[in-house]
Scaffold this active site. Sequence first.
Site, PDB file in Angstrom:
ATOM      1  N   GLU A 154       0.602  -0.982   0.120  1.00  0.00           N
ATOM      2  CA  GLU A 154      -0.133  -0.111   0.187  1.00  0.00           C
ATOM      3  C   GLU A 154       0.766   1.568  -0.247  1.00  0.00           C
ATOM      4  O   GLU A 154       1.002   2.540   1.058  1.00  0.00           O
ATOM      5  CB  GLU A 154      -1.059  -0.220   1.664  1.00  0.00           C
ATOM      6  CG  GLU A 154      -1.489  -1.723   1.432  1.00  0.00           C
ATOM      7  CD  GLU A 154      -2.532  -1.383   2.048  1.00  0.00           C
ATOM      8  OE1 GLU A 154      -2.506  -0.425   3.105  1.00  0.00           O
ATOM      9  OE2 GLU A 154      -3.295  -2.416   2.888  1.00  0.00           O
ATOM     10  N   GLU A 270      -6.494 -10.658  -0.643  1.00  0.00           N
ATOM     11  CA  GLU A 270      -7.078 -10.321   0.508  1.00  0.00           C
ATOM     12  C   GLU A 270      -8.872 -10.400  -0.110  1.00  0.00           C
ATOM     13  O   GLU A 270      -8.971  -9.447   0.214  1.00  0.00           O
ATOM     14  CB  GLU A 270      -6.757  -8.970   1.025  1.00  0.00           C
ATOM     15  CG  GLU A 270      -4.972  -8.869   1.851  1.00  0.00           C
ATOM     16  CD  GLU A 270      -4.679  -7.752   1.697  1.00  0.00           C
ATOM     17  OE1 GLU A 270      -5.716  -7.187   2.525  1.00  0.00           O
ATOM     18  OE2 GLU A 270      -3.529  -7.669   1.898  1.00  0.00           O
TER      19      GLU A 270
HETATM   20  O1  9MR Z   1      -7.305  -7.824   9.212  1.00  0.00           O
HETATM   21  C1  9MR Z   1      -6.130  -6.825   9.618  1.00  0.00           C
HETATM   22  C2  9MR Z   1      -7.130  -6.680  10.938  1.00  0.00           C
HETATM   23  O2  9MR Z   1      -7.584  -7.714  11.205  1.00  0.00           O
HETATM   24  C3  9MR Z   1      -6.240  -5.306  11.529  1.00  0.00           C
HETATM   25  O3  9MR Z   1      -6.804  -5.150  12.090  1.00  0.00           O
HETATM   26  C4  9MR Z   1      -5.868  -4.937  10.355  1.00  0.00           C
HETATM   27  C5  9MR Z   1      -4.920  -3.587  11.026  1.00  0.00           C
HETATM   28  O4  9MR Z   1      -4.274  -2.869   9.802  1.00  0.00           O
HETATM   29  O5  9MR Z   1      -5.631  -4.911   9.206  1.00  0.00           O
HETATM   30  C6  9MR Z   1      -5.880  -6.635   8.696  1.00  0.00           C
HETATM   31  O6  9MR Z   1      -5.637  -6.118   7.313  1.00  0.00           O
HETATM   32  C7  9MR Z   1      -4.943  -5.792   6.193  1.00  0.00           C
HETATM   33  C8  9MR Z   1      -3.807  -6.393   5.900  1.00  0.00           C
HETATM   34  O7  9MR Z   1      -3.320  -6.602   5.935  1.00  0.00           O
HETATM   35  C9  9MR Z   1      -3.266  -5.616   4.342  1.00  0.00           C
HETATM   36  N1  9MR Z   1      -4.727  -4.596   3.657  1.00  0.00           N
HETATM   37  C10 9MR Z   1      -6.072  -4.156   3.987  1.00  0.00           C
HETATM   38  C11 9MR Z   1      -6.320  -5.210   5.461  1.00  0.00           C
HETATM   39  C12 9MR Z   1      -7.442  -4.968   5.665  1.00  0.00           C
HETATM   40  O8  9MR Z   1      -6.977  -3.638   6.867  1.00  0.00           O
END
Ligand code: 9MR
Length: 360
Positions: A154, A270
């Site tokens: 990102e 994802e």
């Molecule tokens: O699914 C993840 C969630 O449990 C966390 O709180 C969050 C914190 O930033 O990150 C989520 O996963 C992310 C992923 O690592 C990167 N892309 C976006 C996802 C959703 O935010």
Amino acid sequence: MKRFLLLPLCALCLAAGAYAQEAQSLKDAYKDYFMIGVAVNQRNISDSLQSALVKREFNSMTAENDMKPASVHPAAGRWTWERADRIADFCRQNGIKLRGHTLMWHNQMCDWMFYDAEHHFVSKDTLFQRMRDHIHTVVNRYKDIVYCWDVFNECIADGPRRPDANGRDQPLRESKFYQICGNDEFIRKAFEYAREADPHALLFYNDYNECDPVKCDRIYTMIKTMKAAGVPIDGIGMQGHYNIYGPSPEDIEAAVSKYAEVVDHIHVTELDIRVNREMGGQLQFSHNEGATVTDEQKHKQEAQYAALFRIMRRHADKVNCVTFWNLSDRDSWLGADNYPLPFDRNYQPKPLYRVIRDFE
Ligand code: 9MR
């Protein structure tokens, strides 16, 4: 009293039994196309029913949170490996491939890396040296089991074009990495460090809203320019946090085709499709709490998933893996009321599961 308890229990067992007898799993159905992955938490790999489901359906895994910088490296010189190790061991023991997620990100980052003792930003060289140490240590530890890494997550900004002083679009998110470096060198360095640490792992750039035409163009241009300059990037991760209204199949197809021009490996990293109009990986969103999901929404969701998988099958020469972001609606970061995944909050397959699996 007992009868009342027994009835729903029997219904559950029957449903589970019927599911268990189904001929094919998702990973079998897609074996001639690409791997099918799932992002997991600690419960998913310790509860016996949930881990059986993981083993039955998926041949690639991602740690939802447990391999992120803040999880394994909370302070300088302090490493906390237990949760990441448990996930790696689960993969080793069950012959499941592990996607490494993520070496660098502006969220869940080791914030300490950006600062000196007086809480001023460190120099670019100090940041690079800390990044290198982190990347080498993590990559080396899981070298035997991680087949690819999301090296940077990102880095590209959302929103309209932002011309710089020369009228050129400034495409980078204004993260702390960017504030310290002033350009994209931090991304290039991270890929170089990862390649030094493991010459065999596939190295990915991973982002969300990656089908939005403006953002897609920014990602494409960045990867193309970096690859031309010799930066070791093997793949692009399309996160796939979509909704039932979009992106359109045309935008998804256009994005995959464009990325396929510059890399040999594309992963959907994802995937989830929520039932409201929000999308993307940002952490501000509604959980759709208490809302009833209508039949119309369910059908739209099935159509969106079907279109997505159809497109990915057409591009299976470059698309090697499609990963669902979480095992079931109960686990979803979006909340169960967003209804985003093929397995419901009781780990039972929805009709959607069969739409995805029985594509022929
Ligand atoms: O699914 C993840 C969630 O449990 C966390 O709180 C969050 C914190 O930033 O990150 C989520 O996963 C992310 C992923 O690592 C990167 N892309 C976006 C996802 C959703 O935010």
